[in-house]
Design an enzyme around this catalytic site. Structure first.
Site: not given
Ligand code: PRP
Length: 184
Positions: A104, A107, A163, A169
């Site tokens: 998803d 980072d 989340d 979510r």
């Protein structure tokens, strides 16, 4: 649909359901255009990627197998912990196959970097990376996704699988979380 009190804790919508749907369809076309014919194995990282994965796989016309690898780095907080924990091992044979690693959000890249090393040990024919969101400014590991949905700034995002403390979510859009004291 999420109830009002859930939505009230999201400061603003970053990407609407419609925007995400359109971009996911484009990503599928990009992937299809850059791959040779043949089957594809998607390996997705639990748990945040499941909503993205479910939309992504339904866009493909070729055969797509998928499996999950369980990795958790954030626990219940907003900052990554020092250790990454493998909570589910790969359970599909990827040796000699074209693999697409899906997540998803990218980072620091530390999770993805480690998972790429893990997957390479099984000898895939190729390994490409697809992320829906790319927080490029925070990158610490040398990871450049082959396919990305959107580049975002350094904001804590939730929804569409993502989340905060295992909440939010199920939101169908991606939003920026309100200050932590208001979010639980
Ligand atoms: C999130 C996200 C990525 C990872 C990215 O997972 O889904 O896997 O962090 O962070 P990094 O690039 O800094 O390593 P998380 O640990 O929150 O678990 P979850 O997917 O189960 O929510």
């Amino acid at each position: 649909m999420p109830n009002e009190s859930t939505q009230a804790r999201v400061e603003r919508v970053l990407f609407s359901e419609e925007t995400i749907r359109a971009r996911v369809a484009e990503i599928v076309r990009e992937i299809e255009a850059s791959l040779d014919d043949g089957d594809l194995v998607i390996v997705a990282l639990l748990k945040g990627s499941v909503v993205f994965l479910s939309d992504l796989i339904r866009g493909f016309e070729r055969q797509v197998a998928f499996d999950f690898v369980g990795v958790s780095s954030y626990g219940d907080g907003t900052e990554p912990g020092p250790e990454l924990t493998l909570t589910k091992e790969l359970s599909i044979d990827i040796a000699g196959r074209d693999v697409l690693l899906v997540d998803d959000i990218l980072d620091t890249g530390r999770t993805m970097h480690r998972v790429i090393g893990y997957l390479r040990s099984f000898g895939p024919a190729s390994l490409r990376v697809c992320v829906l969101l790319d927080k490029r400014a925070r990158r610490q590991a040398p990871i450049e996704p082959d396919y990305r949905g959107f580049e975002i700034g350094d904001e804590f995002v939730v929804g569409y699988g993502m989340d905060f403390a295992d909440r939010y979510r199920n939101l169908p859009f991606i939003g920026v979380l309100a200050p932590v004291q208001d979010a639980l």
